[in-house]
Structure formats: C-alpha cells, structure tokens
Design a protein around this motif. Structure first.
Motif, PDB file in Angstrom:
ATOM      1  N   ILE A   1       0.734  -1.297   0.070  1.00  0.00           N
ATOM      2  CA  ILE A   1      -0.108   0.006  -0.097  1.00  0.00           C
ATOM      3  C   ILE A   1       0.879   1.225  -0.002  1.00  0.00           C
ATOM      4  CG2 ILE A   1      -1.949   1.502   1.145  1.00  0.00           C
ATOM      5  CD1 ILE A   1      -2.746  -1.157   2.359  1.00  0.00           C
ATOM      6  N   ALA A   2       1.008   1.977  -1.127  1.00  0.00           N
ATOM      7  CA  ALA A   2       1.753   3.099  -1.191  1.00  0.00           C
ATOM      8  C   ALA A   2       1.123   4.166  -0.927  1.00  0.00           C
ATOM      9  CB  ALA A   2       2.132   3.119  -2.904  1.00  0.00           C
ATOM     10  N   VAL A   3       1.290   4.729   0.310  1.00  0.00           N
ATOM     11  CA  VAL A   3       0.480   5.907   0.918  1.00  0.00           C
ATOM     12  C   VAL A   3       1.051   7.035   0.648  1.00  0.00           C
ATOM     13  CG1 VAL A   3      -0.406   4.504   2.868  1.00  0.00           C
ATOM     14  CG2 VAL A   3       2.048   5.546   3.150  1.00  0.00           C
ATOM     15  N   GLY A   4       0.381   8.145   0.987  1.00  0.00           N
ATOM     16  CA  GLY A   4       0.974   9.530   0.517  1.00  0.00           C
ATOM     17  C   GLY A   4       1.776  10.131   1.701  1.00  0.00           C
ATOM     18  N   HIS A   5       1.780   9.651   3.073  1.00  0.00           N
ATOM     19  CA  HIS A   5       2.609  10.066   4.179  1.00  0.00           C
ATOM     20  C   HIS A   5       2.843   8.997   4.832  1.00  0.00           C
ATOM     21  CE1 HIS A   5       1.182  14.254   3.594  1.00  0.00           C
ATOM     22  NE2 HIS A   5      -0.139  13.878   3.674  1.00  0.00           N
ATOM     23  N   GLY A   6       4.279   9.039   5.097  1.00  0.00           N
ATOM     24  CA  GLY A   6       4.783   8.173   6.078  1.00  0.00           C
ATOM     25  C   GLY A   6       5.657   6.938   5.103  1.00  0.00           C
ATOM     26  N   PRO A   7       5.785   5.638   6.226  1.00  0.00           N
ATOM     27  CA  PRO A   7       6.530   4.801   5.285  1.00  0.00           C
ATOM     28  C   PRO A   7       5.288   3.845   4.684  1.00  0.00           C
ATOM     29  CG  PRO A   7       6.128   4.174   7.777  1.00  0.00           C
ATOM     30  CD  PRO A   7       6.043   5.764   7.389  1.00  0.00           C
ATOM     31  N   LEU A   8       5.828   3.177   3.398  1.00  0.00           N
ATOM     32  CA  LEU A   8       4.777   2.238   2.710  1.00  0.00           C
ATOM     33  C   LEU A   8       4.562   1.163   3.461  1.00  0.00           C
ATOM     34  CD1 LEU A   8       6.200   2.729  -0.744  1.00  0.00           C
ATOM     35  CD2 LEU A   8       5.057   4.504   0.597  1.00  0.00           C
ATOM     36  N   LEU A   9       3.393   0.813   3.486  1.00  0.00           N
ATOM     37  CA  LEU A   9       2.946  -0.494   4.086  1.00  0.00           C
ATOM     38  C   LEU A   9       3.085  -1.669   3.313  1.00  0.00           C
ATOM     39  CD1 LEU A   9      -0.289   0.795   5.396  1.00  0.00           C
ATOM     40  CD2 LEU A   9       1.923   1.180   6.289  1.00  0.00           C
ATOM     41  N   HIS A  10       3.863  -2.655   3.657  1.00  0.00           N
ATOM     42  CA  HIS A  10       4.365  -3.800   2.979  1.00  0.00           C
ATOM     43  C   HIS A  10       4.477  -4.985   3.556  1.00  0.00           C
ATOM     44  CE1 HIS A  10       6.478  -5.838  -0.219  1.00  0.00           C
ATOM     45  NE2 HIS A  10       7.547  -6.313   0.456  1.00  0.00           N
ATOM     46  N   HIS A  11       5.077  -5.062   4.851  1.00  0.00           N
ATOM     47  CA  HIS A  11       5.386  -6.188   5.435  1.00  0.00           C
ATOM     48  C   HIS A  11       4.113  -6.591   6.372  1.00  0.00           C
ATOM     49  CE1 HIS A  11       9.557  -5.952   4.423  1.00  0.00           C
ATOM     50  NE2 HIS A  11       9.721  -4.870   4.928  1.00  0.00           N
ATOM     51  N   HIS A  12       3.280  -5.577   6.609  1.00  0.00           N
ATOM     52  CA  HIS A  12       2.152  -5.924   7.681  1.00  0.00           C
ATOM     53  C   HIS A  12       0.820  -5.559   7.322  1.00  0.00           C
ATOM     54  CE1 HIS A  12       5.302  -7.259  10.774  1.00  0.00           C
ATOM     55  NE2 HIS A  12       5.932  -6.087  10.221  1.00  0.00           N
ATOM     56  N   ILE A  13       0.523  -5.735   5.976  1.00  0.00           N
ATOM     57  CA  ILE A  13      -0.831  -5.093   5.127  1.00  0.00           C
ATOM     58  C   ILE A  13      -1.976  -5.393   6.129  1.00  0.00           C
ATOM     59  CG2 ILE A  13      -2.275  -4.907   3.295  1.00  0.00           C
ATOM     60  CD1 ILE A  13       0.428  -5.082   1.589  1.00  0.00           C
ATOM     61  N   SER A  14      -1.894  -6.913   6.324  1.00  0.00           N
ATOM     62  CA  SER A  14      -3.336  -7.139   7.256  1.00  0.00           C
ATOM     63  C   SER A  14      -3.663  -6.565   8.275  1.00  0.00           C
ATOM     64  CB  SER A  14      -3.462  -8.856   7.183  1.00  0.00           C
ATOM     65  OG  SER A  14      -2.238  -9.246   8.047  1.00  0.00           O
ATOM     66  N   LEU A  15      -2.482  -6.287   9.192  1.00  0.00           N
ATOM     67  CA  LEU A  15      -2.546  -5.521  10.408  1.00  0.00           C
ATOM     68  C   LEU A  15      -3.075  -4.259  10.260  1.00  0.00           C
ATOM     69  CD1 LEU A  15      -1.749  -5.298  13.378  1.00  0.00           C
ATOM     70  CD2 LEU A  15       0.323  -4.429  12.610  1.00  0.00           C
ATOM     71  N   TRP A  16      -2.649  -3.357   9.216  1.00  0.00           N
ATOM     72  CA  TRP A  16      -3.192  -2.223   9.177  1.00  0.00           C
ATOM     73  C   TRP A  16      -4.694  -2.033   8.632  1.00  0.00           C
ATOM     74  CZ3 TRP A  16      -0.073  -0.308  11.961  1.00  0.00           C
ATOM     75  CH2 TRP A  16       1.658  -0.707  11.896  1.00  0.00           C
ATOM     76  N   THR A  17      -4.938  -2.995   7.550  1.00  0.00           N
ATOM     77  CA  THR A  17      -6.165  -2.850   6.901  1.00  0.00           C
ATOM     78  C   THR A  17      -7.284  -3.407   8.115  1.00  0.00           C
ATOM     79  OG1 THR A  17      -5.921  -4.963   5.925  1.00  0.00           O
ATOM     80  CG2 THR A  17      -5.451  -3.308   4.353  1.00  0.00           C
ATOM     81  N   ASN A  18      -6.882  -4.475   9.014  1.00  0.00           N
ATOM     82  CA  ASN A  18      -7.814  -5.026   9.955  1.00  0.00           C
ATOM     83  C   ASN A  18      -7.976  -3.933  10.966  1.00  0.00           C
ATOM     84  OD1 ASN A  18      -8.036  -7.380   8.586  1.00  0.00           O
ATOM     85  ND2 ASN A  18      -6.592  -8.385   9.947  1.00  0.00           N
ATOM     86  N   ASN A  19      -6.912  -3.083  11.344  1.00  0.00           N
ATOM     87  CA  ASN A  19      -7.155  -2.128  12.101  1.00  0.00           C
ATOM     88  C   ASN A  19      -8.221  -1.025  11.842  1.00  0.00           C
ATOM     89  OD1 ASN A  19      -5.315  -2.837  14.281  1.00  0.00           O
ATOM     90  ND2 ASN A  19      -3.602  -1.503  13.444  1.00  0.00           N
ATOM     91  N   TYR A  20      -8.006  -0.669  10.553  1.00  0.00           N
ATOM     92  CA  TYR A  20      -8.995   0.181   9.874  1.00  0.00           C
ATOM     93  C   TYR A  20     -10.222  -0.319   9.872  1.00  0.00           C
ATOM     94  CZ  TYR A  20      -6.543   4.464   7.830  1.00  0.00           C
ATOM     95  OH  TYR A  20      -5.806   5.360   7.815  1.00  0.00           O
ATOM     96  N   ARG A  21     -10.421  -1.432   9.772  1.00  0.00           N
ATOM     97  CA  ARG A  21     -11.699  -2.176   9.638  1.00  0.00           C
ATOM     98  C   ARG A  21     -12.326  -2.018  10.845  1.00  0.00           C
ATOM     99  NH1 ARG A  21     -10.256  -6.287   7.343  1.00  0.00           N
ATOM    100  NH2 ARG A  21     -10.937  -5.362   4.977  1.00  0.00           N
ATOM    101  N   GLU A  22     -11.732  -2.604  12.105  1.00  0.00           N
ATOM    102  CA  GLU A  22     -11.890  -2.771  13.468  1.00  0.00           C
ATOM    103  C   GLU A  22     -12.652  -1.479  14.123  1.00  0.00           C
ATOM    104  OE1 GLU A  22     -10.225  -3.551  17.847  1.00  0.00           O
ATOM    105  OE2 GLU A  22      -9.186  -4.376  16.147  1.00  0.00           O
TER     106      GLU A  22
END
Length: 591
Positions: free
Chosen positions: A245-266
């Motif tokens: 996930i190539a984001v506009g701010h901060g580090p790109l999300l690559h190693h833990h994508i499911s963690l970040w998307t699950n956080n958003y969903r929860e």
C-alpha cells in the motif's frame, strides 16, 4: 547514482527545518520519490506531530509513463531536480492526482511547465478543483469507479502496468481516488492508511514503532469518515493480492498489510455502529472550512458519537438530502455572499432537509467573503431547530487555540448526542458490583498540560483520581484519561504534562473550579493561582501539595479511557507535613 541508492539532504540556512529527498525502487519499473519533512510539527486540523511527516509520489514506467502525485511546494527545486533524474519529464504521459490537497498537488503547475502535454487523470471533483487551483488549461481524463488505464508492457521487465481506479470520497477529501497497478500489486491510496512519521525506513519494518502514530492519524483524519472507510475497504477486497500500500504520508505498508487494514476495519466498525450521527457540513477549498470542520468532527468522535462529514460543494443533492434529514444534529458553515447556481442548489437542499427535532450549530468558515454568521443564525432559528452550541466565531486567522475551541465544541455536541445512552450505561451494572467498584479510592489530582507553537499557546486541565505509580526505574506512573477529555489531545506520546497533587485540607476550591463545565475554548486557569515556568509540561498550581512533571511514553487504549504511561522527570513537595486529598466514590460505573 541509481534511483534506489540516492538520498539528498537539504537544510535551511537557519537550521530550522530539515528537508530530505529519498528515491527508491518499490516494484518492477516503479520508483517512490519521498519528500522527508523531519521537523513539521503541525498538520491539517492543527494536531501536533512528534515525528515530522513525508510527502510521497511515484513514477511507473510501462510502454507509457505515469507520475502519481507531486509534493509540497517547499520541496520545489530539489523535488523537480530529482524527478528529472528519475524520468525525462517529456516522457511522462499521465499525472494521476490522488487528491488535490496542496501537500500532494503543490507542484502540478511546475510539472506542466516541463511537459504541457501530460494528461491529468483524476476524479471529476478533483478536475474541478484543479481548474481553480492552477489557473491554466490542461488535458485531463475524468475517471469513475472501475475505470482502467493501461500503461502497456515495459519492454525490459515484461510487466503489463494496467491501472484500475476507485472513487473513495472523504478519505479525507471529497476528490480522493485509489489506484491499483495490476502489474505490480501496488495500491496507491494517498492519505488513507498513511501516517505522519518521518523516517529513512521505506517500509513498515517496525510496526510497534509506528503503531501509535498510525492510530493517531486515523483518529484525526479518517475516523470522522468511518462509513466511507468501510466502503473503501469493501472495494479493495475485490482486488487481487495487494503487495504494497503506497501511501501519501509516512512509510509504505508492505510487511504487515493485514494488520493495518484490519485496524481500519475494526476502528471504523466501532465508529459506525448505531444509527445516530451528526452531519458536519463544509465547503471544500473555501477559507478554513475544511480544517475547521475536521476539528469539530474529531471532537464529536472523541465523545464516542458518530459523525459524517458532508461537502456541500461535491455531494450529490439526493445524497445530501438523505444525509441531512437522517442526522440527529447538523453543523453548518457560513457560506460566501455570492454563490454559483450549483452551490445555491445545495444550500437550498440543506435547508429543506432540516427537521425541527434536530440539533443545529453554526461556525465561521473565515473565507473572507462569508455571509454574516448572525444572519444565518437568525435564519436557522426561524426554522425551529434546537441550538447544539453557540455559533463559533472566527475573527483572525485560525491558530491552535481556534482548532482546540472547535474540537471542544464538537466534543460537547457528541456528549449531547450520547446523553441518553450514557445515563442508561450508568444504570447497567449490577448493584453489588457497582457498589464494590465504588470502594476503590484514590488521591485527588489536577492534570495540567500546555504546548506552544510560535506565538500560540494551548493549555488544558482536568481533575483526576485514577493515578498510580507504575515503575521504579525509571520512575513512572499511569493516569487514566477519558477519551472525550479536551486535555487528551495534549497527552500524545512524547508530550509533557504535570500532575498537581491536591492537599487534604484545602482541595475543595480547586476541585469545584476544575469540575465545572467550561465552554469551548475557555481558559481553565482563569481565577486560579498558578506558577509558570516551574515545570516543562504545564502550569503548577500554587495551592498544590506537590507536583510531578511527566513525559508520555506509551498509551494503552481502553473502552472509554486512554491509559497513559509516563516517565516522571521532575517534581517537588511544597508541604512535607500535609497529606494528599483522597477521593471516596459511592458508585463504580461513572464519575
């Protein structure tokens, strides 16, 4: 020098700001140009940044070449030089604009100067915004959900870079789009899933290091649009495997994508449950309306109430009518004296959709050409709505105190919406359990915090009894802070605050003062004797028994409180013979 090896550093003559550029390969035929703003301390709704931020843009080379987003204007010369090192601007065929906020679009006009033949690919709303933003003609392609753009097969890698687009309005602007490259599995999301965190690390290598910044960013920018977040998540679930996930701010999300998307969903599911919500209206790209509306919405969310941001410029009139009529509260900005037919239609729809049982409130957009807020207030009173809070007036360019006042007004509105629910919760515990919890006693403290940014100083205070020592080496303590407390914003990781320990024989005046309800933006310390410049984090009360100066080290989220763990850096006792005031409760399920 190869693109994945290059790091250039730019430092101002005064050494005030550290600005760096980092260019790295992130996929086949794909490079990221990251503008690292190490010292940025304020952003968007004036929330504080501890770790700076980045502005990320991307270059993808198929048979044709696409540039995704540009950068902040402060990086103009160095970013343009780096772009030229990465690709000949004359070879750029498309500029994909994820959204038009200046930190991502600030150099679009400069890119067009280098190659006027570039076609801008963006949502319909973004194209409209850009016409008013760069004041020059340009070629454009308007995209809708599911539209595709094929860059063709790169002759060297053999990868076919076929892009698919999704409209994702309100994440966090109404013009936002996601772009997915089927050739590399990279999803470009701009603000969504991002975080304000400046680091040389390209990817999310250390999730524990960025987790708190990721959550803080979500709470401030994405949480008020939780319903839109869930819609976006549903759309990306239909995609093949997402590698990055190539984001506009901060580090790109690559190693833990499911963690970040699950956080958003929860987090978004938690904010979207139930039907009651407040609709906070705003006028995109008018005055300070965007940021002021976000501050109100953030305050509503802090009170665990639901909120929906509604752009009066971009929202379809049918959807606008539905959102306003279904809301329990509606917050309305001042609008320009002279409006075009489209905006006039939206305003008419807004007024027609209001209902008498709704709470309503007004705020100044501070656009320089606003309809007087008193005129609008009078007009709305005639419609018979209940006033949620007094009109929020803005007399000067908004600063940190202004945004704090707007956030506090939002929190008051959120508490108003949840009043019945809160009363029911107080009665929900078992009687014996409630009484048993009430037997937990604690000391009485006043927590104070203040922060300075330039000439602006923000401060707050609250009564606390849930304070406890938590460690010896280093000396540390925990304090529980309700999520809807105004001071919570000033107690992020890295922030400093002061624990004022109250004295047994004279705590009542201070208790009465800090327990009273303060209007939004009110000075909590008016009429209270304080000692300034004694502790780093906030005022020390003259009548306190002792004080402890602390720095936030960690935050643990509970259902309705943040548990703040802080390192104690300094302290002093005013009266070694006196005892600490003790708080005895009768019940254990509310204050």
């Amino acid at each position: 020098m190869a693109a994945n090896e290059s790091i250039a550093t730019v430092t101002t003559k005064t050494q005030v700001a550290r600005l760096s550029l980092q260019c790295k390969i992130i996929g086949k035929d794909t490079s990221a140009i990251r503008s690292l703003d190490w010292d940025r301390s304020r952003f968007d709704i004036e929330f504080g940044l501890r770790n700076g931020t980045t502005y990320n843009s991307f270059v993808i080379k198929g048979t044709k070449t696409a540039l995704i987003d540009t950068s902040h204007s402060k990086f103009r010369s160095k970013w343009l030089d780096r772009l030229k090192e990465t690709i000949n601007p004359k070879e750029i065929d498309y500029l994909i604009v994820s959204h038009t906020e200046p930190d991502h679009s600030g150099l679009i006009s400069d890119v067009l100067n280098l190659n006027p033949e570039i076609e801008i690919v963006a949502s319909k709303v973004a194209i409209q915004f850009l016409k008013n933003q760069i004041h020059r003609p340009f070629k454009s392609i308007t995209i809708k959900n599911g539209n595709k753009l094929d860059l063709g097969i790169n002759p060297l890698s053999g990868v076919d870079h076929s892009f698919e687009f999704f409209n994702t309005p309100n994440l966090h602007w109404p013009d936002t789009i996601f772009s997915f490259d089927h050739g590399t599995g990279i999803l470009y999301t701009c603000d969504a899933f991002g975080l304000h965190y400046c680091s040389d690390h390209l990817y999310d290598d250390e999730p524990e290091a960025i987790a708190s910044d990721f959550r803080f960013y979500y709470d401030c920018l994405m949480g008020p649009n939780a319903r839109s977040v869930l819609q976006a998540l549903k759309r990306i679930e239909t995609l093949p495997t997402i590698n990055t996930i190539a984001v506009g701010h901060g580090p790109l999300l690559h190693h833990h994508i499911s963690l970040w998307t699950n956080n958003y969903r929860e987090w978004s599911n938690q904010r979207s449950k139930g039907e009651r919500y407040a609709a906070v209206c705003y006028l995109s790209q008018y005055g300070f309306c965007d940021r002021l509306s976000q501050a109100i919405a953030h305050g509503i969310s802090k009170a665990d109430a639901h909120v929906q941001l509604v752009d009066l410029r971009a929202t379809d009139v049918q959807e606008l009518s539905a959102l306003i009529s279904a809301a329990d509260a509606v917050v309305v900005p001042t609008w320009p004296n002279e409006v075009n037919p489209e905006l006039r239609s939206s305003i008419g729809t807004l007024l027609a959709a209001l209902k008498q049982k709704q709470w309503i409130a007004l705020y100044d957009s501070f656009g320089g050409n606003d309809e007087p807020i008193d005129t609008l207030a009078s007009q709305l009173r005639k419609l018979g709505q209940k006033e949620a809070f007094s009109p929020l007036r803005v007399k000067t360019i908004p600063d940190g105190n202004t945004f704090q006042r707007f956030e506090e007004a939002g929190t008051d509105l959120g508490q108003l919406l949840n009043k019945k629910q809160s009363i029911a919760a107080m009665k929900s515990l078992d009687g014996d359990l409630d009484k048993a919890l009430g037997r937990l006693s604690g000391g009485l403290y006043v927590v104070t915090a203040s922060q300075e940014e330039g000439t602006t100083k923000r401060s707050s205070a609250m009564i606390a009894s849930w304070v406890s020592q938590a460690s010896f080496k280093p000396p540390g303590l925990t304090v529980a802070v309700a999520k809807d407390r105004a001071i919570e914003t000033l107690m992020q990781v890295g922030d400093r605050f002061v624990i004022n320990i109250l004295k047994e024989d004279n705590y009542q005046p201070l208790l009465r003062h800090f327990l009273k309800r303060f209007p939004p933006g009110a000075d909590r310390f008016a009429g209270v004797n304080i000692l300034t410049d004694v502790a780093q984090g906030g005022p020390v009360l003259s009548d306190a028994l002792a004080f402890l100066g602390c720095q936030v080290a960690q935050r643990l989220e509970g259902p309705d409180h943040w548990i703040i763990y802080a390192i104690v850096e300094e302290g002093s006792v005013a009266d070694t013979e006196a005892n600490t005031a003790v708080h005895h409760r009768k019940v254990g399920n509310h204050y």
